[in-house]
Structures are given as structure tokens and as C-alpha cells.
Design a protein around this motif. Structure first.
Motif, PDB file in Angstrom:
ATOM      1  N   LYS A 263       4.299  15.019  13.571  1.00 33.00           N
ATOM      2  CA  LYS A 263       4.686  15.307  12.191  1.00 33.00           C
ATOM      3  C   LYS A 263       4.888  14.072  11.327  1.00 33.00           C
ATOM      4  CE  LYS A 263       7.180  19.697  12.785  1.00 33.00           C
ATOM      5  NZ  LYS A 263       8.450  20.377  12.454  1.00 33.00           N
ATOM      6  N   LEU A 264       5.104  12.922  11.932  1.00 32.30           N
ATOM      7  CA  LEU A 264       5.509  11.728  11.193  1.00 32.30           C
ATOM      8  C   LEU A 264       4.329  10.805  10.940  1.00 32.30           C
ATOM      9  CD1 LEU A 264       7.856   9.981  10.025  1.00 32.30           C
ATOM     10  CD2 LEU A 264       8.121   9.028  12.332  1.00 32.30           C
ATOM     11  N   GLU A 265       4.163  10.390   9.680  1.00 29.32           N
ATOM     12  CA  GLU A 265       3.107   9.461   9.297  1.00 29.32           C
ATOM     13  C   GLU A 265       3.693   8.293   8.512  1.00 29.32           C
ATOM     14  OE1 GLU A 265      -0.660  12.535   8.677  1.00 29.32           O
ATOM     15  OE2 GLU A 265       0.399  11.710   6.930  1.00 29.32           O
ATOM     16  N   ARG A 266       2.932   7.214   8.487  1.00 30.26           N
ATOM     17  CA  ARG A 266       3.294   6.072   7.653  1.00 30.26           C
ATOM     18  C   ARG A 266       2.072   5.677   6.834  1.00 30.26           C
ATOM     19  NH1 ARG A 266       6.782   0.924   9.600  1.00 30.26           N
ATOM     20  NH2 ARG A 266       7.294   0.108   7.544  1.00 30.26           N
ATOM     21  N   SER A 267       2.270   5.489   5.540  1.00 28.95           N
ATOM     22  CA  SER A 267       1.182   5.172   4.632  1.00 28.95           C
ATOM     23  C   SER A 267       1.118   3.674   4.376  1.00 28.95           C
ATOM     24  CB  SER A 267       1.382   5.933   3.312  1.00 28.95           C
ATOM     25  OG  SER A 267       0.378   5.601   2.388  1.00 28.95           O
ATOM     26  N   HIS A 268      -0.088   3.118   4.417  1.00 32.63           N
ATOM     27  CA  HIS A 268      -0.300   1.696   4.144  1.00 32.63           C
ATOM     28  C   HIS A 268      -1.410   1.546   3.108  1.00 32.63           C
ATOM     29  CE1 HIS A 268       1.969   0.178   7.715  1.00 32.63           C
ATOM     30  NE2 HIS A 268       1.560   1.313   8.250  1.00 32.63           N
ATOM     31  N   GLU A 269      -1.226   0.640   2.163  1.00 31.37           N
ATOM     32  CA  GLU A 269      -2.291   0.347   1.216  1.00 31.37           C
ATOM     33  C   GLU A 269      -3.406  -0.433   1.906  1.00 31.37           C
ATOM     34  OE1 GLU A 269      -0.924  -1.564  -2.313  1.00 31.37           O
ATOM     35  OE2 GLU A 269       0.371   0.103  -2.912  1.00 31.37           O
ATOM     36  N   VAL A 270      -4.631  -0.203   1.433  1.00 33.21           N
ATOM     37  CA  VAL A 270      -5.798  -0.877   1.993  1.00 33.21           C
ATOM     38  C   VAL A 270      -6.444  -1.734   0.918  1.00 33.21           C
ATOM     39  CG1 VAL A 270      -8.118  -0.549   2.925  1.00 33.21           C
ATOM     40  CG2 VAL A 270      -6.243   0.910   3.706  1.00 33.21           C
ATOM     41  N   HIS A 271      -6.640  -3.006   1.226  1.00 32.95           N
ATOM     42  CA  HIS A 271      -7.297  -3.944   0.320  1.00 32.95           C
ATOM     43  C   HIS A 271      -8.382  -4.681   1.090  1.00 32.95           C
ATOM     44  CE1 HIS A 271      -4.032  -3.301  -2.576  1.00 32.95           C
ATOM     45  NE2 HIS A 271      -3.206  -3.421  -1.550  1.00 32.95           N
ATOM     46  N   ASP A 272      -9.173  -5.451   0.390  1.00 32.68           N
ATOM     47  CA  ASP A 272     -10.200  -6.253   1.048  1.00 32.68           C
ATOM     48  C   ASP A 272      -9.524  -7.228   2.012  1.00 32.68           C
ATOM     49  OD1 ASP A 272     -12.926  -7.070   1.404  1.00 32.68           O
ATOM     50  OD2 ASP A 272     -12.435  -8.904   0.295  1.00 32.68           O
ATOM     51  N   GLY A 273      -9.901  -7.174   3.285  1.00 32.52           N
ATOM     52  CA  GLY A 273      -9.315  -8.061   4.285  1.00 32.52           C
ATOM     53  C   GLY A 273      -8.137  -7.482   5.033  1.00 32.52           C
ATOM     54  N   THR A 274      -7.691  -6.272   4.699  1.00 29.11           N
ATOM     55  CA  THR A 274      -6.604  -5.635   5.446  1.00 29.11           C
ATOM     56  C   THR A 274      -6.999  -5.498   6.908  1.00 29.11           C
ATOM     57  OG1 THR A 274      -5.756  -4.401   3.544  1.00 29.11           O
ATOM     58  CG2 THR A 274      -5.266  -3.500   5.724  1.00 29.11           C
ATOM     59  N   THR A 275      -6.125  -5.933   7.802  1.00 24.47           N
ATOM     60  CA  THR A 275      -6.419  -5.884   9.231  1.00 24.47           C
ATOM     61  C   THR A 275      -5.501  -4.896   9.950  1.00 24.47           C
ATOM     62  OG1 THR A 275      -4.963  -7.805   9.529  1.00 24.47           O
ATOM     63  CG2 THR A 275      -7.346  -8.215   9.409  1.00 24.47           C
ATOM     64  N   VAL A 276      -6.004  -4.375  11.062  1.00 27.13           N
ATOM     65  CA  VAL A 276      -5.250  -3.447  11.906  1.00 27.13           C
ATOM     66  C   VAL A 276      -5.237  -3.997  13.319  1.00 27.13           C
ATOM     67  CG1 VAL A 276      -5.042  -1.078  12.755  1.00 27.13           C
ATOM     68  CG2 VAL A 276      -6.083  -1.511  10.517  1.00 27.13           C
ATOM     69  N   GLY A 277      -4.061  -4.015  13.936  1.00 25.25           N
ATOM     70  CA  GLY A 277      -4.009  -4.480  15.315  1.00 25.25           C
ATOM     71  C   GLY A 277      -2.589  -4.605  15.809  1.00 25.25           C
ATOM     72  N   ARG A 278      -2.457  -5.077  17.035  1.00 31.82           N
ATOM     73  CA  ARG A 278      -1.145  -5.184  17.680  1.00 31.82           C
ATOM     74  C   ARG A 278      -0.409  -6.454  17.265  1.00 31.82           C
ATOM     75  NH1 ARG A 278      -2.998  -5.387  22.372  1.00 31.82           N
ATOM     76  NH2 ARG A 278      -2.181  -7.399  23.091  1.00 31.82           N
ATOM     77  N   ASP A 279      -1.138  -7.446  16.794  1.00 31.97           N
ATOM     78  CA  ASP A 279      -0.531  -8.735  16.452  1.00 31.97           C
ATOM     79  C   ASP A 279       0.362  -8.610  15.217  1.00 31.97           C
ATOM     80  OD1 ASP A 279      -0.579 -11.609  15.124  1.00 31.97           O
ATOM     81  OD2 ASP A 279      -1.178 -11.865  17.224  1.00 31.97           O
ATOM     82  N   SER A 280       1.462  -9.341  15.200  1.00 33.75           N
ATOM     83  CA  SER A 280       2.401  -9.271  14.074  1.00 33.75           C
ATOM     84  C   SER A 280       1.797  -9.807  12.778  1.00 33.75           C
ATOM     85  CB  SER A 280       3.687 -10.043  14.401  1.00 33.75           C
ATOM     86  OG  SER A 280       3.391 -11.409  14.640  1.00 33.75           O
ATOM     87  N   ASN A 281       0.716 -10.572  12.868  1.00 37.52           N
ATOM     88  CA  ASN A 281       0.056 -11.093  11.674  1.00 37.52           C
ATOM     89  C   ASN A 281      -0.914 -10.099  11.045  1.00 37.52           C
ATOM     90  OD1 ASN A 281       1.225 -13.746  11.579  1.00 37.52           O
ATOM     91  ND2 ASN A 281      -0.002 -14.271  13.375  1.00 37.52           N
ATOM     92  N   CYS A 282      -1.123  -8.953  11.672  1.00 34.47           N
ATOM     93  CA  CYS A 282      -2.001  -7.936  11.100  1.00 34.47           C
ATOM     94  C   CYS A 282      -1.320  -7.263   9.912  1.00 34.47           C
ATOM     95  CB  CYS A 282      -2.365  -6.879  12.145  1.00 34.47           C
ATOM     96  SG  CYS A 282      -3.563  -7.459  13.373  1.00 34.47           S
ATOM     97  N   SER A 283      -2.110  -6.878   8.914  1.00 37.14           N
ATOM     98  CA  SER A 283      -1.557  -6.180   7.751  1.00 37.14           C
ATOM     99  C   SER A 283      -0.926  -4.859   8.169  1.00 37.14           C
ATOM    100  CB  SER A 283      -2.663  -5.910   6.727  1.00 37.14           C
ATOM    101  OG  SER A 283      -3.479  -7.037   6.529  1.00 37.14           O
TER     102      SER A 283
END
Length: 295
Positions: A15-35
């Protein structure tokens, strides 16, 4: 009016979601430096990246171990369309580029605790409307009553009505205390969207946001439940409210920092999201009565 940013809605639980904005260069991953940081061992440190060319959005797999897929097809790169289902490892997220907005004429500013009731009733007859009000107890109560009036016009059964009203009141209370920190000249905005399938109440404050996942995890630590309830009754906040809201709605989505929350309830039984954890505990029932002002 500028173009609204594209988003991905990351599914954290059923039931739970989190919304993130997407821009050019937005990254996804496990690293803390990912957007967009996704803490799953099956997700690579730098798993995927978004790119934007004009009005076109693409996602690129960054040679991840478990791959990236769009609508069930594994990809190396892919153009994205509204509603596409993206999977990075085991984690699902929905791409969103369109967002309903409320016409300015349908947004009402509450400036006192006794607004024109005829005007309030007329607003609840609209498919979309909004309320803007300062962080003041009596005006907030008036806004809550207007929200209740709207909920009771949507044809839910009495139990669903009560749960939906509970979630809305808790979200507004959190905006007052947790978001705006009781600062009276800060506004709270509530936007209401409804159609044949569902009703969504979006509650926004002017605060800096908060780590709702940390609050939720703390509230799941046995004795913390009663502590959180007592803190609420004493005017504080706690993760117990998030747990309760999850049990009272079919979909709960937080905006990136936690300063915006979307509460959705489906009208049709076939769309209702059932969970094995939907039954309220004794503490949660007491908490719900406290929110509704009942003994």
C-alpha cells in the motif's frame, strides 16, 4: 504555469509508495549518492539512470547484475510513457508525467473558523476542489469538517467513511505539527480528486519534510506503539499515525521529502487493496477514536 516534473512512484509495500521527481541524470541504485536510493541487496549500487531529451524521457540500465525492465521486458535503454511499470531488481516503480491539477476557481481559502456553509457544500459537489488554510486549530477543525462532508458524499459504506476520515484528519494533524511545526502563518493545502474509480486527498505543508520510513520502523518496535499513542494524545507525533493511515486507505504515497501525502480510497470493491495486516490493534482503535474526538 510551468510544466510539472515527471515522477516515479516507488512501491515500498503493498500500500505504501514514495514519489520522486525525475530529471536528466537522475540515478537509481543502492548507493547513497544515487538520486533515488533503493535499499535492496538485489539492486546494484548504481542500477539505472534517467535521461531527458526535450519532452522525451528514457531509462538506461547501468549494466546492473539483476537488470532493469519496463512493462515486463528487460531493457538496456527504453523511452518511457505515462504509466509504464519499471522494475529495478525486485523493486517496482510507476512512471508518471501527467498530474491532475485543481482549477484556481475551485480552490477556497479558509480565513476563519466559520466559513460559508453553502459555499463549502457546493465545493464538495465538484469532482476536484481544494482548501488552503493557516495552521490554526479552529480553522483546521473547520477544514477537517469540510473534508468529512466531502467523504460522506462519495458513497462509501460507514466503516470506509470512518477510516478515510481518520486518515485525512491524521494527515492534516501531521501537517500542522510535524510539517509546519504549529507556525500559524504557514499554510496547509488539501486537494481533493475523485472519479468513478477512486478518491484521493492530497495534503501538503510548508515544512522541510521528515523521514517517514524511520518513524514507521520505530513504531513497529513492540512497546513503541503505546508510547507513540501517548505522545499523540499529549500533542506530539509519531509513526503510529502512519501505521494507522496505511490501514485506513487503499494507497498511501509520500512526496520525496515527506511534506506531501496522497491518501487514496477505491470506490469499487474489486480495486480495494486488501492486506493481512488491515485489522486494527486495540491501541490503533484507541488512537483512531482519539483522532476522531471520541472516547
Amino acid at each position: 504555469m510551468g510544466t510539472l516534473p515527471a515522477k516515479v512512484n516507488v512501491q515500498l509495500t503493498q500500500k505504501l509508495e514514495r514519489s520522486h521527481e525525475v530529471h536528466d541524470g537522475t540515478t537509481v541504485g543502492r548507493d547513497s549518492n544515487c538520486s533515488i536510493q533503493v535499499l535492496s541487496p538485489a539492486v546494484s549500487r548504481f542500477h539505472a539512470r534517467f535521461s531527458v531529451e526535450g519532452n522525451l524521457f528514457h531509462i538506461h540500465d547501468l549494466r546492473s547484475e539483476n537488470g532493469t525492465s519496463v512493462n515486463g521486458v528487460r531493457i538496456s535503454a527504453c523511452r518511457l510513457d505515462e504509466g509504464d511499470m519499471i522494475r529495478v531488481g525486485p523493486v517496482e516503480m510507476t512512471f508518471q508525467i501527467k498530474e491532475r491539477i485543481v482549477k484556481e476557481a475551485n480552490i477556497f481559502r479558509l480565513i476563519d473558523a466559520d466559513p460559508n456553509q453553502k459555499k463549502m457544500r457546493s465545493l464538495t459537489l465538484l469532482s476536484d476542489f481544494g482548501l488552503v488554510f493557516p495552521t490554526e486549530d479552529d480553522i483546521i477543525e473547520s477544514a477537517c469538517r469540510t473534508c468529512e462532508m466531502a467523504v460522506r458524499s462519495y458513497g462509501f459504506d460507514s466503516e470506509s467513511e470512518e477510516k478515510f476520515v481518520t486518515a485525512i484528519r491524521e494527515a492534516i494533524n501531521n501537517a500542522q505539527r510535524h510539517g509546519n511545526r504549529l507556525v500559524k502563518n504557514k499554510d496547509i493545502r488539501v486537494l481533493i480528486f475523485q472519479d468513478d474509480e477512486k478518491v484521493t486527498f492530497s495534503v501538503m505543508d510548508e515544512g522541510d519534510g521528515f523521514d517517514f520510513l524511520a518513524e514507521l520502523h520505530r513504531s513497529q518496535e513492540g512497546s513503541a506503539v503505546e508510547v507513540a499513542r501517548q505522545r499523540y494524545l499529549g500533542g506530539g507525533t509519531g509513526g503510529l499515525g502512519i501505521r494507522l493511515m496505511l490501514k485506513c486507505v487503499d494507497r498511501l504515497r509520500y512526496g520525496g521529502t515527506g511534506s506531501r501525502i496522497h491518501l487514496t480510497k477505491f470506490k469499487r470493491k474489486k480495486d480495494i487493496i486488501a492486506s493481512d495486516d488491515d485489522i486494527l490493534t486495540e491501541e490503533e482503535e484507541a488512537f483512531m477514536r482519539a483522532i476522531l474526538g471520541r472516547t
